[in-house]
Design a protein around this motif. Structure first.
Motif, PDB file in Angstrom:
ATOM      1  N   GLN A 113     -14.602  -5.621   4.489  1.00 23.53           N
ATOM      2  CA  GLN A 113     -14.873  -7.104   4.038  1.00 23.53           C
ATOM      3  C   GLN A 113     -13.713  -8.102   4.790  1.00 23.53           C
ATOM      4  OE1 GLN A 113     -16.396  -9.281   1.260  1.00 23.53           O
ATOM      5  NE2 GLN A 113     -17.058  -7.561  -0.312  1.00 23.53           N
ATOM      6  N   HIS A 114     -14.101  -9.085   5.064  1.00 28.71           N
ATOM      7  CA  HIS A 114     -12.960 -10.009   5.741  1.00 28.71           C
ATOM      8  C   HIS A 114     -12.173 -10.685   4.802  1.00 28.71           C
ATOM      9  CE1 HIS A 114     -10.835 -12.938   8.171  1.00 28.71           C
ATOM     10  NE2 HIS A 114     -11.257 -12.321   9.319  1.00 28.71           N
ATOM     11  N   PRO A 115     -10.794 -10.459   4.836  1.00 28.35           N
ATOM     12  CA  PRO A 115      -9.855 -10.859   3.847  1.00 28.35           C
ATOM     13  C   PRO A 115     -10.250 -12.559   3.542  1.00 28.35           C
ATOM     14  CG  PRO A 115      -8.608 -10.199   5.715  1.00 28.35           C
ATOM     15  CD  PRO A 115     -10.117  -9.844   5.772  1.00 28.35           C
ATOM     16  N   ALA A 116     -10.690 -13.263   4.359  1.00 21.34           N
ATOM     17  CA  ALA A 116     -10.988 -14.622   4.436  1.00 21.34           C
ATOM     18  C   ALA A 116     -12.249 -14.821   3.185  1.00 21.34           C
ATOM     19  CB  ALA A 116     -11.405 -15.515   5.339  1.00 21.34           C
ATOM     20  N   LYS A 117     -12.826 -13.859   3.203  1.00 23.04           N
ATOM     21  CA  LYS A 117     -14.320 -13.981   2.255  1.00 23.04           C
ATOM     22  C   LYS A 117     -13.742 -13.556   0.989  1.00 23.04           C
ATOM     23  CE  LYS A 117     -18.911 -12.417   2.013  1.00 23.04           C
ATOM     24  NZ  LYS A 117     -18.914 -11.318   0.836  1.00 23.04           N
ATOM     25  N   THR A 118     -13.117 -12.625   0.786  1.00 21.34           N
ATOM     26  CA  THR A 118     -12.648 -12.112  -0.539  1.00 21.34           C
ATOM     27  C   THR A 118     -11.577 -13.279  -1.177  1.00 21.34           C
ATOM     28  OG1 THR A 118     -10.908 -10.635   0.404  1.00 21.34           O
ATOM     29  CG2 THR A 118     -12.976  -9.772  -0.301  1.00 21.34           C
ATOM     30  N   THR A 119     -10.872 -13.874  -0.221  1.00 24.29           N
ATOM     31  CA  THR A 119      -9.764 -14.728  -0.689  1.00 24.29           C
ATOM     32  C   THR A 119     -10.608 -15.853  -1.230  1.00 24.29           C
ATOM     33  OG1 THR A 119      -8.418 -13.895   0.782  1.00 24.29           O
ATOM     34  CG2 THR A 119      -7.838 -16.103  -0.192  1.00 24.29           C
ATOM     35  N   GLU A 120     -11.530 -16.411  -0.610  1.00 25.02           N
ATOM     36  CA  GLU A 120     -12.593 -17.387  -0.905  1.00 25.02           C
ATOM     37  C   GLU A 120     -13.121 -17.292  -2.177  1.00 25.02           C
ATOM     38  OE1 GLU A 120     -13.262 -20.006   1.518  1.00 25.02           O
ATOM     39  OE2 GLU A 120     -14.321 -21.048  -0.342  1.00 25.02           O
ATOM     40  N   GLU A 121     -13.525 -16.270  -2.513  1.00 28.97           N
ATOM     41  CA  GLU A 121     -14.340 -15.904  -3.595  1.00 28.97           C
ATOM     42  C   GLU A 121     -13.252 -15.766  -5.010  1.00 28.97           C
ATOM     43  OE1 GLU A 121     -17.578 -12.906  -1.572  1.00 28.97           O
ATOM     44  OE2 GLU A 121     -16.043 -11.999  -3.193  1.00 28.97           O
ATOM     45  N   ASN A 122     -12.131 -15.214  -4.640  1.00 27.63           N
ATOM     46  CA  ASN A 122     -11.075 -15.102  -5.779  1.00 27.63           C
ATOM     47  C   ASN A 122     -10.670 -16.514  -6.126  1.00 27.63           C
ATOM     48  OD1 ASN A 122     -11.406 -12.499  -5.516  1.00 27.63           O
ATOM     49  ND2 ASN A 122      -9.586 -11.993  -4.412  1.00 27.63           N
ATOM     50  N   ILE A 123     -10.524 -17.434  -5.071  1.00 33.23           N
ATOM     51  CA  ILE A 123     -10.112 -18.842  -5.339  1.00 33.23           C
ATOM     52  C   ILE A 123     -10.947 -19.523  -5.944  1.00 33.23           C
ATOM     53  CG2 ILE A 123      -9.667 -21.059  -4.285  1.00 33.23           C
ATOM     54  CD1 ILE A 123      -8.038 -19.509  -2.036  1.00 33.23           C
ATOM     55  N   CYS A 141      -3.792 -20.101   3.666  1.00 31.50           N
ATOM     56  CA  CYS A 141      -4.475 -19.277   4.747  1.00 31.50           C
ATOM     57  C   CYS A 141      -5.565 -20.428   5.465  1.00 31.50           C
ATOM     58  CB  CYS A 141      -5.534 -18.141   4.210  1.00 31.50           C
ATOM     59  SG  CYS A 141      -6.616 -18.830   3.059  1.00 31.50           S
ATOM     60  N   ASP A 142      -5.639 -21.655   4.988  1.00 28.65           N
ATOM     61  CA  ASP A 142      -6.443 -22.842   5.930  1.00 28.65           C
ATOM     62  C   ASP A 142      -5.955 -23.103   7.132  1.00 28.65           C
ATOM     63  OD1 ASP A 142      -7.723 -24.727   6.750  1.00 28.65           O
ATOM     64  OD2 ASP A 142      -7.907 -26.149   4.763  1.00 28.65           O
ATOM     65  N   PRO A 143      -6.252 -22.766   8.105  1.00 19.38           N
ATOM     66  CA  PRO A 143      -5.581 -23.360   9.420  1.00 19.38           C
ATOM     67  C   PRO A 143      -5.171 -24.734   9.565  1.00 19.38           C
ATOM     68  CG  PRO A 143      -7.676 -22.174  10.014  1.00 19.38           C
ATOM     69  CD  PRO A 143      -7.711 -22.602   8.369  1.00 19.38           C
ATOM     70  N   GLU A 144      -5.967 -25.611   8.907  1.00 18.30           N
ATOM     71  CA  GLU A 144      -5.280 -27.010   8.628  1.00 18.30           C
ATOM     72  C   GLU A 144      -3.977 -27.032   7.894  1.00 18.30           C
ATOM     73  OE1 GLU A 144      -5.962 -29.647  10.433  1.00 18.30           O
ATOM     74  OE2 GLU A 144      -7.389 -28.344  11.637  1.00 18.30           O
ATOM     75  N   TYR A 145      -3.796 -26.144   7.061  1.00 16.12           N
ATOM     76  CA  TYR A 145      -2.350 -25.956   6.472  1.00 16.12           C
ATOM     77  C   TYR A 145      -1.591 -25.195   7.053  1.00 16.12           C
ATOM     78  CZ  TYR A 145       1.322 -24.650   3.259  1.00 16.12           C
ATOM     79  OH  TYR A 145       2.404 -24.704   2.710  1.00 16.12           O
ATOM     80  N   TYR A 146      -1.981 -24.061   7.697  1.00 15.77           N
ATOM     81  CA  TYR A 146      -1.060 -22.993   8.395  1.00 15.77           C
ATOM     82  C   TYR A 146      -0.447 -23.578   9.864  1.00 15.77           C
ATOM     83  CZ  TYR A 146      -4.362 -19.863  10.555  1.00 15.77           C
ATOM     84  OH  TYR A 146      -5.565 -19.351  11.208  1.00 15.77           O
ATOM     85  N   LYS A 147      -1.294 -24.605   9.978  1.00 19.26           N
ATOM     86  CA  LYS A 147      -0.667 -25.283  11.630  1.00 19.26           C
ATOM     87  C   LYS A 147       0.500 -26.001  11.067  1.00 19.26           C
ATOM     88  CE  LYS A 147      -1.837 -29.724  13.781  1.00 19.26           C
ATOM     89  NZ  LYS A 147      -2.981 -30.721  13.782  1.00 19.26           N
ATOM     90  N   TRP A 148       0.932 -26.375   9.964  1.00 13.58           N
ATOM     91  CA  TRP A 148       2.274 -27.002   9.707  1.00 13.58           C
ATOM     92  C   TRP A 148       3.246 -25.992   9.288  1.00 13.58           C
ATOM     93  CZ3 TRP A 148       2.651 -31.293  11.716  1.00 13.58           C
ATOM     94  CH2 TRP A 148       1.578 -32.093  11.812  1.00 13.58           C
ATOM     95  N   THR A 149       2.892 -24.686   9.124  1.00 19.48           N
ATOM     96  CA  THR A 149       3.902 -23.571   8.878  1.00 19.48           C
ATOM     97  C   THR A 149       4.261 -23.176  10.356  1.00 19.48           C
ATOM     98  OG1 THR A 149       2.474 -22.717   7.227  1.00 19.48           O
ATOM     99  CG2 THR A 149       4.160 -21.257   7.834  1.00 19.48           C
ATOM    100  N   GLN A 150       3.296 -22.997  11.280  1.00 22.16           N
ATOM    101  CA  GLN A 150       3.500 -22.691  12.781  1.00 22.16           C
ATOM    102  C   GLN A 150       4.418 -23.743  13.133  1.00 22.16           C
ATOM    103  OE1 GLN A 150      -0.414 -22.230  13.884  1.00 22.16           O
ATOM    104  NE2 GLN A 150      -0.269 -20.309  13.874  1.00 22.16           N
ATOM    105  N   TRP A 151       4.150 -24.966  13.042  1.00 28.58           N
ATOM    106  CA  TRP A 151       4.941 -26.122  13.312  1.00 28.58           C
ATOM    107  C   TRP A 151       6.218 -26.083  13.010  1.00 28.58           C
ATOM    108  CZ3 TRP A 151       7.408 -29.574   9.975  1.00 28.58           C
ATOM    109  CH2 TRP A 151       7.941 -30.742  10.629  1.00 28.58           C
TER     110      TRP A 151
END
Length: 922
Positions: free
Chosen positions: A96-106, A129-139
């Motif tokens: 299962q994709h971690p994004a999916k299980t993470t979404e469910e758990n949230i 794990c949201d790209p709009e958030y981790y964009k700023w981690t990468q920044w």
RNA sequence: GCUCGGGUGGUGGAAUAGGUAGACACGCAGGACUUAAAAUCCUGUGGGCAGAAAUGCCCGUACGGGUUCGAUUCCCGUCCCGAGCACCA
């Protein structure tokens, strides 16, 4: 409809109301003072919340609601630390994709949190794990990649400025936090080829690739940071960790060591937490000294670090760490075999084995000799595991008389021990204390150790053979992880050079992969992704560690939807930093160091306005489980009650705490619990089966997990909130025990009954009596002072006392009940909201004002004071009515006891001290 | 080994610029209401001694000392528990 306290109806009603009216949405408002209350956001695990998780959240929610009543504009957000190992492990097992299980758990977490009635502004939610958030981690990472740390100005500066300096004057004048670089002039720099320039700059970058010994965990297939390893095992999973030299991305946290240490003074954190960080940073002041070492005809200068320069006359040998780069150069040909044997042996040991054998002394002689720069004496150079490559210079001068480790080594290998302190006895053990008078020490003789240390350093500097030096234990943070479920690095490799992917191309999103496992070739999972390329060049395959996403999340809450910046200047200047941060101590040397580092970096480069992220920090304790046991007689299916078990040979078995009430087993439930127990038989005492118990970690395998949903179901969220606070001091760890929850539940019902007489609303519009006013104002005073000191358990007690008193007074007066509803609302938001409306108020109780305390209502009517003469206690005196200090004075003088003790003395002064003492000065 | 915290009834815990120790709650015991149960309410509840009783006296905040008129609180020593760091030169 019966007007009983129907919590399930009330809670449903108000949760819906709050969500519809967006009661907790907060916008920047310069007309109000701001207050930022933050919880450490959770990792949404598959198991959901247990009653231990919300403890800190309840406390912070109470405080937020309290601050709102006090007129503050409160930012109280929540989000999810959503990258992490468990989701990835689960993905490996199930595909299962971690994004999916993470979404469910949230989704599950949010549901559970909302049920408890937290006042979060969900419109500001962040997920790492949201790209709009981790964009700023990468920044932020790119910013660190393109900055260097200038020690001269104590701040990070753009790498372009460094290049300019190099072009103009080489690196001689640069005082930077950096790796090992040779000195070069401007001419030399300009002649370097691109590759050489890159290699040099890499040594200066704050985010850099470096080759160091790292914690490698083969079982997890990844490297780990120091704080992710404990006692040689990984914190996640508990797998063995070994030391391995690897090229990895790192963050130059060590550059900030001094600031991370000294700025602790400005924080309102507990001393113990500050101590933990101080120890972790591990500042030690001493000196570096150069020893000349001869291997045959070759001569080398070896630098050592010592905090005891004063003991230089007692140096009888030198020791190198096995991993030290000097080892090869200093091994004499005739010792080569032995040295290599020793090195292989040392290398093979895991970190854990090394630790287990700390008492065992091992080592090998290199065959080389060093010269003591002060005494010119020739001393042997050894290699031993007890010297660490990563600290100081990886080489030490050994002073066996005054260092217990050197002492043990000297005894083992028969090396000389020279005592340097008058009268100390080193025949059995070393004398490590920094005290006494120096002897056998040339120019230091006769000085105390405290005088000798600076004197020795001064001499060393004067002779040009060393200098004053401060060393830190804090290392740079290893920043790559060979895993899938984390932020990708915005870095690609062109001709082997690491190049930043431009900000415009961010976020660099995680690619799809067929499996979440490393490749057969041992590359990280991202190597499986097709087209993991940027402009035809390969992208970095590691991902960032867990702490990356959590290092700046508190800034994102200020401005969560901004697509142009992590946080706008304007919003950052309004919310500034976190005023109150609540979370566990387990992050003391991880997240709380990294966040401070990250924030200081962003502060240096001008993106945030505060130097520290978390002004005040409160550590909530852990809630442990309280397990229950039954006792099965061996080889039977018969269970014997706790107090009779000593008469039999029994096995202790965990039993689900949910079928035990007050340590009494529900026998029918037990039989149905597991098929094996269907036909169980019992030996009872007084007709009941008593279970044993123990405090353990809350975990599924011990059947001691209590789910907050169940508590909300049977008692309601308000009872849960109140009870969690009532359990004991917030900071303290304590076991959860559902027994006792009836007490607070009863309290709420009792509170409810102040308003209702059966089904009828019984609140009257009349004037409050003095007795009622006294109860109210006592309560206001108590709640105010106790909330401010985070003593929520005593707040709950104060409420209970007040409600008991009002019940006794048969108080039905709106003038009293209305402010009490407001006072109680941070603790019990649902029932308070209901009663607030029952009393005919509009809007939400959250918008009410905290009642104002009037001291005049609470002055004691009757009290007893001890009386002392000239500070000597003599007797106690009882006074009735409220009296002014003047009246107290007269009353004391009129008391027959006073006359007895005065014995003809003249009273100069009577002092009435608020602390219940009356002093009479004669 | 080093650095911090902490030891109070059967239980969770109150109370510290030194001033009536055990608030509040759980549990337990007894009682009221009830056909019964649940719910609710009332009374008692640190230990010991004396008393028919109201009540009185003594001992009690890990242990041993000290300062003080007075110590759970401050100081010294010992023991135990918890947390963090751990060959950091």
């Amino acid at each position: 409809m019966a007007k009983d306290y129907n919590f399930s109806e009330i809670e449903k009603k108000w949760q819906q109301y709050w969500s519809e009216k967006e009661t907790y949405k907060v916008v920047e408002d310069s007309s109000k003072p701001k207050f930022y209350v933050l919880d450490m956001f959770p990792y949404p695990s598959g198991a959901g919340l247990h009653v231990g998780h919300p403890l800190g959240y309840i406390a912070s929610d109470i405080y937020s609601r309290y601050k709102r009543l006090k007129g503050f504009n409160v930012l109280h957000p929540m989000g999810f630390d959503a990258f992490g190992l468990p989701a990835e492990q689960y993905a490996i097992q199930t595909g299962q994709h971690p994004a999916k299980t993470t979404e469910e758990n949230i989704a599950r977490y949010k549901q559970q949190l909302n049920r408890i009635g937290f006042s979060y502004d969900w419109s500001r939610e962040v997920r790492t794990c949201d790209p709009e958030y981790y964009k700023w981690t990468q920044w932020a990472f790119l910013q660190m990649f393109s900055h260097w740390y200038d020690k001269a100005s104590s701040k990070a500066r753009p790498i372009e400025q460094l290049v300019e300096i190099f072009q103009e004057s080489g690196n001689l004048s640069v005082d930077a936090a950096c790796g090992e670089v040779e000195q070069f002039s401007a001419e030399q720099w300009n002649e370097f080829d691109q590759q050489r320039k890159d290699a040099v700059l890499m040594q200066y970058r704050i985010a850099y690739i470096g080759e160091t010994a790292v914690n490698w965990c083969p079982k997890l297939g990844t490297v780990l940071a120091n704080d992710e390893v404990k006692e040689g095992l990984s914190i996640r999973g508990g797998f063995p960790v070994e030391q391995k030299k690897m090229k990895q991305w790192q963050l130059r946290v060590s550059a900030y060591a001094e600031r991370l240490l000294s700025d602790l003074d400005s924080l309102e954190w507990t001393e113990s937490l500050k101590d933990m960080q101080k120890n972790w940073i591990g500042r030690s002041q001493g000196a570096e000294m150069i020893f000349k070492v001869m291997n045959g005809t070759e001569e080398y200068d070896i630098t050592i670090f010592t905090t005891r320069a004063d003991t230089v006359f007692g140096v009888t040998f030198m020791v190198l760490a096995p991993e030290s780069e000097w080892v090869e150069k200093l091994t004499a040909p005739e010792y080569k075999t032995q040295v290599e044997e020793y090195l292989t042996m040392a290398k093979r040991k895991t970190e854990r084995e090394r630790m287990a054998q700390t008492k065992k002394v091992t080592g090998v002689f290199t065959g080389s000799y060093a010269v003591n720069p002060i005494t010119s004496e020739k001393i042997p150079v050894w290699i031993s595991e007890y010297v660490l490559a990563g600290y100081g210079t990886g080489a030490i001068m050994a002073v066996p008389a005054h260092d217990s480790r050197d002492y043990a080594f000297a005894k083992q290998f028969n090396l000389p021990i020279i005592p340097l302190i008058e009268g100390c006895d080193v025949s059995q053990e070393s004398f490590d204390a920094k005290e006494g008078i120096m002897c056998n020490s040339g120019f230091l003789n006769g000085m105390s150790v405290q005088e000798a240390i600076p004197a020795a350093i001064e001499k060393v500097e004067e002779m040009g053979i060393g200098k004053r030096k401060v060393n830190y234990r804090l290392r740079d943070a290893i920043f790559s992880r060979q895993r899938y479920w984390g932020e990708p690095f915005p870095i690609y490799y062109k001709d082997g050079r690491a190049v930043a992917i431009p900000f415009e191309s961010l976020p660099l999103e995680l690619p799809e992969v067929d499996k979440f496992l490393p490749t057969e070739a041992g590359e990280p999972p991202l190597a499986r992704a097709k087209d993991w390329q940027y402009e035809g060049c390969p992208i970095e395959k590691s991902t960032m560690p867990g702490f990356a996403g959590s290092s700046a999340y508190y800034l994102r809450y200020m401005d969560p939807c901004n697509t142009q910046a992590l946080v706008s200047r304007e919003k950052n200047e309004y919310w500034r930093s976190v005023d109150l941060y609540i979370g566990g101590t387990e992050h003391a040397t991880g997240h709380l160091i990294y966040s401070r580092f990250w924030n200081k970096f962003l502060y240096d480069i001008g993106y945030v306005c505060e130097n520290e992220p978390f002004k005040k920090l409160v550590n909530q304790g852990m809630i442990q489980g309280r397990s229950n046991f039954v006792y099965r007689i061996k080889d039977t299916n018969t269970f014997v009650s706790y107090n009779l078990k000593s008469q039999y040979d029994t096995t202790e078995i965990h039993v689900d705490v949910n079928i035990v009430n007050n340590d009494r087993l529900d026998i029918d439930a037990f039989k149905n619990w597991m098929p094996d127990y269907q036909n169980a038989e019992f030996i009872l005492e007084d007709g009941e089966y008593i279970c044993g118990w123990a405090v353990e970690k809350m975990s599924k395998s011990m059947f001691n997990v209590v789910n907050p949903d169940n508590i909300c179901e049977t008692y309601g969220a308000d009872t849960l909130r109140l009870y969690e606070m009532f359990l004991g001091p917030l900071e303290q760890s304590k076991p959860w025990d559902t027994k006792g929850i009836d007490g607070v539940h009863r309290f709420i019902k009792k509170f409810w009954r102040l308003f209702f007489d059966g089904e009828e609303l019984a609140v009257a519009e009349r004037k409050a009596t003095p007795a009622e006013l006294k109860v109210l104002h006592n309560l206001i005073h108590k709640i105010e002072t106790q909330i401010e000191s985070f003593s929520f358990n005593t707040c709950v007690s104060a409420f209970m006392i007040a409600v008991n008193e009002l019940t006794d007074l048969k108080c039905n007066c709106k003038e009293i009940l209305s402010p009490i509803v407001v006072l109680l609302s941070p603790f019990t938001p649902h029932v308070s909201e209901e009663l607030w409306h029952v009393l005919g108020n509009e809007g939400s109780v959250c918008d009410a004002q905290f009642p104002v305390y009037e001291e005049s209502y609470t002055v004691e009517n009757s009290f007893e004071y001890p009386v002392s003469f000239n500070g000597k206690m003599r007797f106690k005196i009882s006074l009735s009515k409220s009296l002014s200090p003047k009246e107290v004075e007269q009353a004391v003088l009129a008391d027959p006891n006073t006359e007895k003790y005065l014995a003809g003395n003249i009273v100069k002064k009577v002092i009435v001290v608020p602390s219940k003492i009356i002093n009479i000065v004669m």
